[in-house]
Write a protein that holds these residues in place. Sequence first.
Motif, short mmCIF file in Angstrom:
data_model
loop_
_atom_site.label_atom_id
_atom_site.label_comp_id
_atom_site.label_asym_id
_atom_site.label_seq_id
_atom_site.Cartn_x
_atom_site.Cartn_y
_atom_site.Cartn_z
N UNK A 88 -55.57 61.22 -79.44
CA UNK A 88 -54.99 61.86 -78.27
C UNK A 88 -54.65 60.86 -77.17
N UNK A 89 -55.04 59.61 -77.36
CA UNK A 89 -54.75 58.57 -76.39
C UNK A 89 -53.25 58.38 -76.25
N UNK A 90 -52.76 58.51 -75.01
CA UNK A 90 -51.33 58.40 -74.74
C UNK A 90 -51.09 58.57 -73.24
N UNK A 91 -49.87 58.30 -72.85
CA UNK A 91 -49.43 58.69 -71.51
C UNK A 91 -48.87 60.11 -71.63
N UNK A 92 -49.37 60.97 -70.77
CA UNK A 92 -48.96 62.38 -70.79
C UNK A 92 -47.99 62.64 -69.64
N UNK A 93 -46.89 63.30 -69.98
CA UNK A 93 -45.83 63.60 -69.02
C UNK A 93 -45.64 65.11 -68.93
N UNK A 94 -45.39 65.60 -67.72
CA UNK A 94 -45.04 67.01 -67.57
C UNK A 94 -43.54 67.14 -67.37
N UNK A 95 -43.05 68.30 -67.72
CA UNK A 95 -41.61 68.53 -67.73
C UNK A 95 -41.32 69.96 -67.30
N UNK A 96 -40.23 70.14 -66.59
CA UNK A 96 -39.76 71.47 -66.24
C UNK A 96 -38.29 71.55 -66.61
N UNK A 97 -37.87 72.71 -67.11
CA UNK A 97 -36.53 72.87 -67.65
C UNK A 97 -36.04 74.27 -67.28
N UNK A 98 -34.92 74.35 -66.56
CA UNK A 98 -34.42 75.66 -66.18
C UNK A 98 -32.92 75.61 -65.95
N UNK A 99 -32.30 76.78 -66.09
CA UNK A 99 -30.86 76.91 -65.86
C UNK A 99 -30.62 77.30 -64.41
N UNK A 100 -29.57 76.73 -63.84
CA UNK A 100 -29.21 77.03 -62.45
C UNK A 100 -27.70 76.94 -62.32
N UNK A 101 -27.06 78.08 -62.09
CA UNK A 101 -25.61 78.07 -61.94
C UNK A 101 -24.89 77.60 -63.18
N UNK A 102 -25.43 77.93 -64.35
CA UNK A 102 -24.79 77.55 -65.60
C UNK A 102 -25.10 76.14 -66.06
N UNK A 103 -25.91 75.44 -65.33
CA UNK A 103 -26.26 74.06 -65.68
C UNK A 103 -27.76 73.99 -65.99
N UNK A 104 -28.09 73.19 -67.01
CA UNK A 104 -29.49 73.00 -67.37
C UNK A 104 -30.06 71.86 -66.54
N UNK A 105 -31.16 72.13 -65.88
CA UNK A 105 -31.84 71.12 -65.08
C UNK A 105 -33.15 70.75 -65.75
N UNK A 106 -33.44 69.47 -65.81
CA UNK A 106 -34.66 69.00 -66.44
C UNK A 106 -35.24 67.88 -65.60
N UNK A 107 -36.54 67.97 -65.34
CA UNK A 107 -37.22 66.97 -64.52
C UNK A 107 -38.52 66.57 -65.19
N UNK A 108 -38.92 65.31 -64.95
CA UNK A 108 -40.15 64.77 -65.54
C UNK A 108 -41.08 64.26 -64.45
N UNK A 109 -42.37 64.41 -64.70
CA UNK A 109 -43.36 63.76 -63.87
C UNK A 109 -43.49 62.30 -64.27
N UNK A 110 -44.30 61.57 -63.54
CA UNK A 110 -44.38 60.12 -63.72
C UNK A 110 -45.32 59.71 -64.85
N UNK A 111 -46.09 60.61 -65.37
CA UNK A 111 -47.00 60.26 -66.47
C UNK A 111 -48.40 59.96 -65.97
#
Length: 118
Positions: A88-111
């Motif tokens: 399980x050793x690794x850098x863990x990243x969080x992510x959010x993904x959502x549509x807004x006005x017909x466009x897919x938005x995706x963002x990542x945390x820093x790990x």
Amino acid sequence: VQLQASGGGLVQVGGSLRLSCAASGSAVSGRRMGWYRQAPGKERDLVALITGDDSTYYLPSVKGRFSISRDNYENTMYLQMNSLKPEDTAVYYCNINFADGGRINEYWGQGTLVTVSS
């Protein structure tokens, strides 16, 4: 949108950690969010996912040991990790993904680094 991941650290085999991903600029409620991890020299893999309707998915190797959740009031997503293993050793990243006005938005945390020692 900014995601701030925290909670990583050094833990012994069999131990537990809880990762947090605090969001600003977007609500976590009703959004698809996930935890990914990347070990040295390997690709980034999806570990756990929570959908807009709160369905969950887990990587088979963590199912039964990890639990993804979110607190809409705190606007934060969590990953509870139990019975940790060296793999399980690794850098863990969080992510959010959502549509807004017909466009897919995706963002990542820093790990945040999780190290499981044997």
